[in-house]
Design a protein around this motif. Structure first.
Motif, PDB file in Angstrom:
ATOM      1  N   ARG A 133       0.949  -1.237  -0.129  1.00 59.67           N
ATOM      2  CA  ARG A 133       0.113  -0.034  -0.058  1.00 59.67           C
ATOM      3  C   ARG A 133       0.760   1.368   0.032  1.00 59.67           C
ATOM      4  N   ASP A 136       1.196   2.389  -3.364  1.00 62.30           N
ATOM      5  CA  ASP A 136      -0.200   2.645  -4.381  1.00 62.30           C
ATOM      6  C   ASP A 136      -0.179   4.202  -4.553  1.00 62.30           C
ATOM      7  N   SER A 138      -2.260   6.860  -4.956  1.00 57.96           N
ATOM      8  CA  SER A 138      -2.976   7.384  -4.099  1.00 57.96           C
ATOM      9  C   SER A 138      -2.668   7.454  -2.664  1.00 57.96           C
ATOM     10  N   TYR A 139      -2.143   6.436  -2.046  1.00 54.80           N
ATOM     11  CA  TYR A 139      -1.497   6.697  -0.717  1.00 54.80           C
ATOM     12  C   TYR A 139      -0.364   7.349  -0.587  1.00 54.80           C
ATOM     13  N   ARG A 140       0.480   7.097  -1.822  1.00 49.10           N
ATOM     14  CA  ARG A 140       1.688   7.916  -1.720  1.00 49.10           C
ATOM     15  C   ARG A 140       1.294   9.553  -1.801  1.00 49.10           C
ATOM     16  N   THR A 287     -13.900  -2.866  -7.266  1.00 47.27           N
ATOM     17  CA  THR A 287     -12.694  -3.583  -7.338  1.00 47.27           C
ATOM     18  C   THR A 287     -13.071  -5.079  -6.948  1.00 47.27           C
ATOM     19  N   ARG A 293      -7.248  -4.076  -6.949  1.00 44.32           N
ATOM     20  CA  ARG A 293      -7.219  -2.629  -6.604  1.00 44.32           C
ATOM     21  C   ARG A 293      -5.640  -1.975  -6.331  1.00 44.32           C
ATOM     22  N   PHE A 294      -4.824  -2.975  -6.285  1.00 44.30           N
ATOM     23  CA  PHE A 294      -3.604  -2.733  -5.835  1.00 44.30           C
ATOM     24  C   PHE A 294      -2.422  -3.299  -6.945  1.00 44.30           C
ATOM     25  N   GLU A 295      -3.074  -3.292  -8.275  1.00 41.94           N
ATOM     26  CA  GLU A 295      -2.133  -3.884  -9.089  1.00 41.94           C
ATOM     27  C   GLU A 295      -1.094  -3.061  -9.375  1.00 41.94           C
ATOM     28  N   ASP A 296      -1.204  -1.688  -9.580  1.00 37.38           N
ATOM     29  CA  ASP A 296       0.067  -0.825  -9.731  1.00 37.38           C
ATOM     30  C   ASP A 296       1.033  -0.887  -8.566  1.00 37.38           C
ATOM     31  N   ALA A 297       0.371  -1.084  -7.294  1.00 42.62           N
ATOM     32  CA  ALA A 297       1.366  -1.009  -6.109  1.00 42.62           C
ATOM     33  C   ALA A 297       2.104  -2.214  -6.018  1.00 42.62           C
ATOM     34  N   HIS A 300       4.757  -1.324  -8.560  1.00 45.30           N
ATOM     35  CA  HIS A 300       5.811  -0.424  -7.928  1.00 45.30           C
ATOM     36  C   HIS A 300       6.583  -0.807  -6.977  1.00 45.30           C
TER      37      HIS A 300
END
Ligand code: NAI
Length: 344
Positions: A133, A136, A138-140, A287, A293-297, A300
């Protein structure tokens, strides 16, 4: 500063090719610059057969020890049951390998401490725990805004991790090795809270829970819906909610309340920006699982780990962060079991 001498590809062996391991393996094989997925390990023949078809010819091992003995593996990527993590990290460090390990570090605080001691003997090796997370976007973004003072002093976080109900009860079978709902799910909310708050120490926790649907959890002392409060030393508060029984999908979100404003991260769990207008009204699809939901996270975090092994700055959760997450998660489990507040 990146160390140019370390720019060779990082040769990685992935361990565990289950639900999440397959996703990590495909990221490492095809989507992470500077990574070479050279080996994979699973005790399950069907999973190794999957690897033969889906991955670019890694060396395949049925046993972890055999992968560790492979001199042409620089880093291991552990996506194995949580109860194995601590021993497997220690073995990897002793074999001279960098380690990425899925969360949680361990279900047991003393085991976490043992891993930290081992890692202190090998400071040249990278070791991180997959609290994705933190990666992610948005969290970042929220993290950066809080650092810049956008909401004043953050003093309260409400964070939830809730999964879509699985009528087949996958997690009922998974529960005995998962550590329970707080160490399995809420551990993400705990990590992200410490990170967004700037790493205060927890002081006291309260927890309760209920079984809304899955009676099978009673046998191992688990619940399918849990609520918790965590007080930190500096008076800050967090409220956590975890669920296995959502009707609409994976609904993970966090609200951070400060003295000059608030931030909400992922409050509406839209799968995309498409609105559907039909006989039910106007709506978005949700999702379906944590992965969408966290595919990009996930991607990364893999890129960041590989960059850190190649001489870049480490940016994921440290073993010490993961120890604190297990300490708080274990206290929540005890509070749930006893019905009493637990001091840390
Ligand atoms: P899973 O049960 O689907 O997969 C586990 C894998 O480990 C299987 O491939 C199995 O064959 C392998 N394995 C079992 N014993 C082994 C051994 N001794 N040596 C090598 N491989 C062995 O489990 P899943 O759902 O993929 O979870 C794995 C880990 O990922 C868990 O620690 C879990 O907490 C974590 N996880 C993290 C998530 C996140 O949001 N970051 C989401 C889901 C899981």
């Amino acid at each position: 500063m990146t160390n140019v001498a370390n720019r060779a590809p990082v040769k990685i062996g992935v361990v565990g090719l289950g639900r999440l391991g397959k996703r990590h393996a495909q990221n490492l094989a095809y989507r992470v610059p500077g990574a070479a997925l050279v080996a994979a390990c699973s005790p399950v023949e069907e999973e190794r057969a999957w690897a033969r078809d889906a991955l670019p010819a890694p060396r395949l091992y049925a046993e972890y020890e055999a992968l560790l003995a492979d001199q042409d593996v620089d880093a291991v990527w552990l996506v194995t049951p949580s109860s194995l993590h601590a021993d497997q990290i220690v073995a990897a460090l002793r074999a001279g390998k960098h380690v990425f390990c899925e969360k949680p570090l361990s279900l047991d605080v003393a085991e976490c401490e043992r891993v930290l001691e081992e890692a202190q003997r090998a400071p040249h090796l990278q070791a991180t725990i997959g609290f994705m997370r933190r990666f992610d976007p948005s969290y970042r973004d929220a993290y950066e805004k809080i650092r810049r003072g956008a909401i004043g002093r953050p003093f309260m976080i409400c964070s939830q991790t809730t999964d879509k109900n699985d009528p087949e009860g996958f997690f009922v079978r998974f529960a005995p090795t998962s550590g329970g709902i707080f160490l399995d799910c809420t551990v993400h909310d705990i990590d992200v809270t410490r990170w967004l708050f700037g790493n205060p120490r927890a002081k006291r926790v309260f927890a309760t829970g209920t079984i809304a649907l899955h009676e099978g959890l009673r046998e191992c002392g688990d619940v399918d819906n849990g609520v918790a409060v965590c007080e930190f030393e500096d008076g800050r508060l967090a409220v956590f909610y975890a669920s296995r029984t959502m009707a609409h999908g994976n609904d993970t979100h966090t609200e951070v309340i400060g003295t000059a404003g608030a931030l909400a991260i992922g409050h509406i769990p839209r799968a995309s920006r498409v609105e559907i207008y039909d006989e039910h009204g106007v709506r978005n699809e949700c999702t379906p699982t944590f992965f969408e939901r966290f595919e990009d996270a996930f991607l990364h975090e893999a890129q960041a780990f590989v960059e850190s092994v190649r001489g870049g700055k480490a940016s994921g959760a440290t073993l010490a962060d993961a120890l604190e997450a297990t300490r708080i998660g274990s206290a929540l489990r005890e509070a749930l079991a006893t019905g009493q507040p637990v001091e840390l």
